[in-house]
Design an enzyme around this catalytic site. Structure first.
Site: not given
Ligand SMILES: NC(=O)c1ccc[n+]([C@@H]2O[C@H](COP(=O)([O-])OP(=O)(O)OC[C@H]3O[C@@H](n4cnc5c(N)ncnc54)[C@H](OP(=O)(O)O)[C@@H]3O)[C@@H](O)[C@H]2O)c1
Length: 243
Positions: A138, A151
């Site tokens: 991130s 985080y």
């Molecule tokens: N969106 C942003 O602005 C942003 C910015 C920087 C970095 N990121 C990074 O991008 C990545 C994806 O995040 P996102 O934004 O797409 O968020 P998201 O929509 O919440 O997706 C996260 C995914 O990870 C899964 N997950 C969480 N805990 C888990 C576990 N214990 N076992 C298996 N699966 C698990 C979630 O499943 P559930 O639906 O079951 O919870 C979901 O499928 C993350 O690493 C996040 O830190 C995102």
């Protein structure tokens, strides 16, 4: 890296960045293995993407991580890319005592799991002529957002780990990518009532275009959009202490 006809496993593929990236990689003609911890959501992913494989795995569970690696390498011997995408983001008020179980869940999900999963796949990946480990960190790894302090610390740890992992694997067939996203509209933090309405969000399609471009052009550390502004200069120092 060529992004067709690869065999790609991605965690957290049931929503947000993981779901959209899995979908795009599937469209590009790769065999995608989508992992998540919710069977209903995985079934929906499978229904909407004919030919995509799904696998149920809670990445916080040590034995489930081992089962995933055993299953995937046994059933998909051509597996050559593992994307550690799953992550969570929680708010903490540091003027109060914190719930250590809540902290531990974030540390395990965002740091231990990608480190352990990478190690579980590493021998298999090294047997492929071209392979990649992709870790999603991130922009907040570089400049923290104080309301989500654990985080930011986990993503800083993951960033540091990527540097060492890439260096140690430099003479193998395994390329180590770090994708550094900016704010993108997803479910991240929603379980903890994080309100991203004030964030300047990068459109998901533009973000996925940039990720695909980074992988195709071997951009091993890809700070995308506003994440690039959050990154600090440090490459020269790394090269100095790691000849
Ligand atoms: N969106 C942003 O602005 C942003 C910015 C920087 C970095 N990121 C990074 O991008 C990545 C994806 O995040 P996102 O934004 O797409 O968020 P998201 O929509 O919440 O997706 C996260 C995914 O990870 C899964 N997950 C969480 N805990 C888990 C576990 N214990 N076992 C298996 N699966 C698990 C979630 O499943 P559930 O639906 O079951 O919870 C979901 O499928 C993350 O690493 C996040 O830190 C995102």
């Amino acid at each position: 890296m060529n992004l067709t006809q690869q065999t790609i496993l991605i965690t957290g593929a049931t929503s947000g960045i993981g779901l959209h990236l899995a979908s795009r990689l599937h469209q590009l003609g790769n065999q995608v293995i989508a992992c998540g911890r919710n069977q209903q959501q995985l079934d929906q992913v499978a229904t909407e993407h004919a030919g995509m494989i799904t696998y149920l795995c809670d990445i916080t569970d040590d034995s489930q991580r081992r089962d995933l690696a055993n299953w995937a390498t046994t059933h998909y011997p051509t597996l050559n890319m593992v994307i550690n995408n799953a992550g969570i983001m929680q708010q903490f008020d540091l003027t109060q005592s914190v719930d250590s179980t809540k902290v531990m869940t974030e540390l395990v999900t965002n740091v231990l799991a990608p480190i352990h999963l990478g190690s579980l796949f590493i021998e298999h990946l090294q047997r492929q002529s071209v392979a990649a480990l992709v870790n999603v960190s991130s922009g907040l790894a570089f400049t923290p957002l104080a309301s989500v302090p654990v985080y930011c610390a986990t993503k800083a740890a993951l960033h540091s780990f990527c540097l060492s992992q890439r260096h140690q694997l430099r003479n193998t067939s395994v390329r180590v990518f770090e994708i550094i996203p900016p704010a993108v509209g997803t479910n991240l933090g929603h379980q903890d009532d994080y309100d991203n309405s004030k964030d300047e969000l990068m459109p998901m399609n533009d973000f996925i275009d940039a990720v695909i471009n980074a992988l195709q052009t071997d951009t091993y550390e890809a700070a995308i959009g506003a994440a690039d502004y959050l990154r600090q200069e440090r490459d020269a120092v790394f090269d100095l202490i790691n000849p």
